[in-house]
Design a protein around this motif. Structure first.
Motif, PDB file in Angstrom:
ATOM      1  N   VAL A  43       0.948  -1.133   0.014  1.00 44.37           N
ATOM      2  CA  VAL A  43      -0.087  -0.054   0.040  1.00 44.37           C
ATOM      3  C   VAL A  43       0.902   1.065   0.080  1.00 44.37           C
ATOM      4  N   ARG A  44       0.855   1.979  -1.312  1.00 39.14           N
ATOM      5  CA  ARG A  44       1.685   3.164  -1.097  1.00 39.14           C
ATOM      6  C   ARG A  44       1.193   4.157  -2.233  1.00 39.14           C
ATOM      7  N   GLY A  45       1.813   5.221  -2.478  1.00 39.27           N
ATOM      8  CA  GLY A  45       1.329   6.509  -3.207  1.00 39.27           C
ATOM      9  C   GLY A  45       1.162   6.071  -4.610  1.00 39.27           C
ATOM     10  N   ALA A  46       0.159   6.622  -5.579  1.00 35.72           N
ATOM     11  CA  ALA A  46      -0.023   6.353  -6.727  1.00 35.72           C
ATOM     12  C   ALA A  46       0.996   7.025  -7.713  1.00 35.72           C
ATOM     13  N   ASP A  47       2.017   7.910  -7.147  1.00 39.81           N
ATOM     14  CA  ASP A  47       3.212   8.010  -7.908  1.00 39.81           C
ATOM     15  C   ASP A  47       3.985   6.697  -8.224  1.00 39.81           C
ATOM     16  N   LEU A  48       3.933   5.885  -7.559  1.00 41.31           N
ATOM     17  CA  LEU A  48       4.673   4.569  -7.631  1.00 41.31           C
ATOM     18  C   LEU A  48       3.855   3.507  -8.495  1.00 41.31           C
ATOM     19  N   LEU A  49       2.782   3.941  -9.137  1.00 38.48           N
ATOM     20  CA  LEU A  49       1.795   2.995  -9.783  1.00 38.48           C
ATOM     21  C   LEU A  49       2.632   2.631 -11.134  1.00 38.48           C
ATOM     22  N   ASP A  50       3.345   3.586 -11.799  1.00 40.39           N
ATOM     23  CA  ASP A  50       3.954   3.031 -13.118  1.00 40.39           C
ATOM     24  C   ASP A  50       5.308   2.398 -12.891  1.00 40.39           C
ATOM     25  N   SER A  51       5.712   2.397 -11.674  1.00 43.45           N
ATOM     26  CA  SER A  51       6.917   1.504 -11.240  1.00 43.45           C
ATOM     27  C   SER A  51       6.560   0.019 -11.030  1.00 43.45           C
ATOM     28  N   THR A  52       5.241   0.080 -10.949  1.00 41.27           N
ATOM     29  CA  THR A  52       4.867  -1.673 -10.451  1.00 41.27           C
ATOM     30  C   THR A  52       4.918  -2.621 -11.311  1.00 41.27           C
ATOM     31  N   PRO A  53       4.669  -2.397 -12.663  1.00 43.56           N
ATOM     32  CA  PRO A  53       5.157  -3.434 -13.795  1.00 43.56           C
ATOM     33  C   PRO A  53       6.677  -3.824 -13.790  1.00 43.56           C
ATOM     34  N   ARG A  54       7.587  -2.639 -13.566  1.00 43.54           N
ATOM     35  CA  ARG A  54       8.890  -3.095 -13.535  1.00 43.54           C
ATOM     36  C   ARG A  54       9.239  -4.099 -12.648  1.00 43.54           C
ATOM     37  N   GLN A  55       8.586  -3.515 -11.306  1.00 38.97           N
ATOM     38  CA  GLN A  55       8.894  -4.683 -10.100  1.00 38.97           C
ATOM     39  C   GLN A  55       8.182  -6.119 -10.314  1.00 38.97           C
ATOM     40  N   ILE A  56       6.982  -6.185 -11.042  1.00 39.06           N
ATOM     41  CA  ILE A  56       6.374  -7.566 -11.143  1.00 39.06           C
ATOM     42  C   ILE A  56       7.451  -8.167 -12.240  1.00 39.06           C
ATOM     43  N   PHE A  57       8.020  -7.601 -13.370  1.00 30.47           N
ATOM     44  CA  PHE A  57       8.898  -8.040 -14.234  1.00 30.47           C
ATOM     45  C   PHE A  57      10.007  -8.792 -13.379  1.00 30.47           C
ATOM     46  N   LEU A  58      10.623  -7.909 -12.451  1.00 31.01           N
ATOM     47  CA  LEU A  58      11.711  -8.589 -11.665  1.00 31.01           C
ATOM     48  C   LEU A  58      11.437  -9.603 -10.789  1.00 31.01           C
ATOM     49  N   GLN A  59      10.088  -9.553 -10.170  1.00 30.62           N
ATOM     50  CA  GLN A  59       9.496 -10.558  -9.405  1.00 30.62           C
ATOM     51  C   GLN A  59       9.399 -11.915 -10.159  1.00 30.62           C
ATOM     52  N   GLN A  60       9.050 -11.908 -11.434  1.00 33.44           N
ATOM     53  CA  GLN A  60       8.785 -12.965 -12.367  1.00 33.44           C
ATOM     54  C   GLN A  60      10.168 -13.639 -12.670  1.00 33.44           C
ATOM     55  N   LEU A  61      11.051 -12.830 -12.905  1.00 34.74           N
ATOM     56  CA  LEU A  61      12.452 -13.443 -13.369  1.00 34.74           C
ATOM     57  C   LEU A  61      13.025 -13.925 -12.038  1.00 34.74           C
ATOM     58  N   LEU A  62      12.807 -13.267 -10.767  1.00 32.13           N
ATOM     59  CA  LEU A  62      13.495 -13.946  -9.629  1.00 32.13           C
ATOM     60  C   LEU A  62      12.801 -15.013  -9.100  1.00 32.13           C
ATOM     61  N   GLY A  63      11.806 -15.295  -9.442  1.00 36.03           N
ATOM     62  CA  GLY A  63      10.875 -16.555  -8.856  1.00 36.03           C
ATOM     63  C   GLY A  63      10.052 -16.094  -7.628  1.00 36.03           C
ATOM     64  N   TYR A  64       9.678 -14.816  -7.487  1.00 35.01           N
ATOM     65  CA  TYR A  64       9.382 -14.159  -6.269  1.00 35.01           C
ATOM     66  C   TYR A  64       8.056 -14.203  -6.340  1.00 35.01           C
ATOM     67  N   PRO A  65       6.981 -14.200  -5.354  1.00 29.67           N
ATOM     68  CA  PRO A  65       5.449 -14.079  -5.305  1.00 29.67           C
ATOM     69  C   PRO A  65       5.405 -12.647  -5.542  1.00 29.67           C
ATOM     70  N   ILE A  66       4.184 -12.330  -6.239  1.00 28.75           N
ATOM     71  CA  ILE A  66       3.804 -11.070  -6.556  1.00 28.75           C
ATOM     72  C   ILE A  66       2.776 -10.619  -5.575  1.00 28.75           C
ATOM     73  N   PRO A  67       2.941  -9.429  -4.691  1.00 27.47           N
ATOM     74  CA  PRO A  67       1.986  -8.986  -3.967  1.00 27.47           C
ATOM     75  C   PRO A  67       0.621  -8.389  -4.436  1.00 27.47           C
ATOM     76  N   GLN A  68      -0.108  -8.138  -3.672  1.00 29.82           N
ATOM     77  CA  GLN A  68      -1.161  -7.167  -4.314  1.00 29.82           C
ATOM     78  C   GLN A  68      -1.043  -5.892  -3.803  1.00 29.82           C
ATOM     79  N   TYR A  69      -1.462  -4.901  -4.627  1.00 32.45           N
ATOM     80  CA  TYR A  69      -0.893  -3.673  -4.747  1.00 32.45           C
ATOM     81  C   TYR A  69      -2.079  -2.539  -4.554  1.00 32.45           C
ATOM     82  N   LEU A  70      -2.118  -1.628  -3.596  1.00 39.36           N
ATOM     83  CA  LEU A  70      -3.126  -0.567  -3.563  1.00 39.36           C
ATOM     84  C   LEU A  70      -2.458   0.575  -3.576  1.00 39.36           C
ATOM     85  N   HIS A  71      -2.685   1.488  -4.847  1.00 40.53           N
ATOM     86  CA  HIS A  71      -1.802   2.811  -4.508  1.00 40.53           C
ATOM     87  C   HIS A  71      -2.812   3.823  -4.323  1.00 40.53           C
TER      88      HIS A  71
END
Length: 297
Positions: free
Chosen positions: A201-229
């Protein structure tokens, strides 16, 4: 109006401020939103100090933020994590990505990127110059990750469906800067996984960063959290409140009215008499009545 969200007893949330100055009203809103969402779900709320960029850190700011949170009645459930102490974990993740053949050195200056790039969602899109013409690692260099144009889409709890194609919208992004400092995108992904964060849960100014983070999570085999901006607090000029826009620090001696203002900003509807109580009674009401459905978006 209670939230329509189902209670998640395994919920693990976090507040992750950068120690660039004391909490201001914008960071208070983010802290309150993340805290209430965790407590509504009877979950854990963690605090992480994102001090990976030592050049931006203000001496004493980290301890000052923790002091402010304590005085506001916000109690974290586990030991505070400091990114400045986690370089080894970031290097390990970088090595995993490197073994996948996705990391490459970049010696481009800002001017060179500006002269050869186009404008994307988050500024200039890196054109892949050093991917096409490999740079010598003998020179000072950043490390970038090779992206693609497969759509990355997720459901934000408040804002709904959000999608990006990284290669065209953002470009190959930096994971370690030329000065050796690990980039936010890598550090936050590694730390959220290490702390088993289930909800961000964080500010919407970080909404467009989330796909980059999901991309890295997928590559690293990490679980993907739920997001609330959450909606971002702005000043009279429409600028996000920050140290750069001279946002005023919250006043601990006047904590209760500022907490009430924060939940009002998040659409919650505390009764007027809540100001006649204390911080403890405020949190009791706020945790019981938290509703994401009331937040403007």
């Amino acid at each position: 109006m209670k939230s329509t969200q189902l209670i998640d007893l395994n919920y693990r949330g976090r507040f992750a401020p950068s120690p660039t100055g004391p909490l201001h009203f914008g960071s208070l809103v983010a802290a309150v939103g993340s805290y209430l969402d965790a407590k509504y779900h009877h979950g854990k709320w963690l605090v992480r100090i994102e001090d990976v960029d030592s050049q931006r850190e203000v001496p004493g700011a980290a301890s000052g933020i923790l002091y402010q949170l304590e005085r506001l009645g916000m109690e974290w459930d586990e030991e505070v994590i400091y990114q400045s102490q986690r370089s080894g974990a970031y290097l390990e993740a970088l090595n995993i990505l490197n073994k996948q053949g996705l990391i490459y050195p970049c010696t481009c200056s800002r001017k060179e990127i500006a002269d050869s790039s186009i404008i994307g969602l988050n500024g200039r899109v890196y054109p892949g110059t050093c991917l096409k013409n490999p740079a010598s690692i003998k020179n000072v260099h950043a490390l970038r990750i090779q992206t693609n144009n497969d759509p990355i889409q997720f459901e934000d709890i408040l804002n709904g469906t959000y999608s990006q194609r990284l290669k065209s919208d953002v470009g190959d992004f930096v994971l370690r800067r030329a000065d050796g400092i690990y980039a936010y995108q890598l550090a936050v992904v590694v730390d959220d996984a290490a702390q088993n964060i289930t909800h961000v849960v964080r500010g919407a100014d970080l909404l467009d960063s989330t796909p980059r983070q999901i991309f890295l999570q997928q590559l690293l085999g990490y679980p993907i959290p739920q997001y609330l901006h959450l909606p971002v607090v702005t000043n009279a000029r429409g600028e996000k409140l920050s140290k750069q826009t001279n946002a005023a620090s919250i006043t601990i001696s006047n904590a209760l009215p500022q907490l009430v203002d924060a939940v009002h900003f998040l659409g919650q509807q505390p009764p007027p008499e809540i100001l006649e109580g204390n911080i403890s009674s405020f949190w009791q009401w706020a945790q019981q009545n938290w509703s994401v459905d009331l937040i403007a978006h």
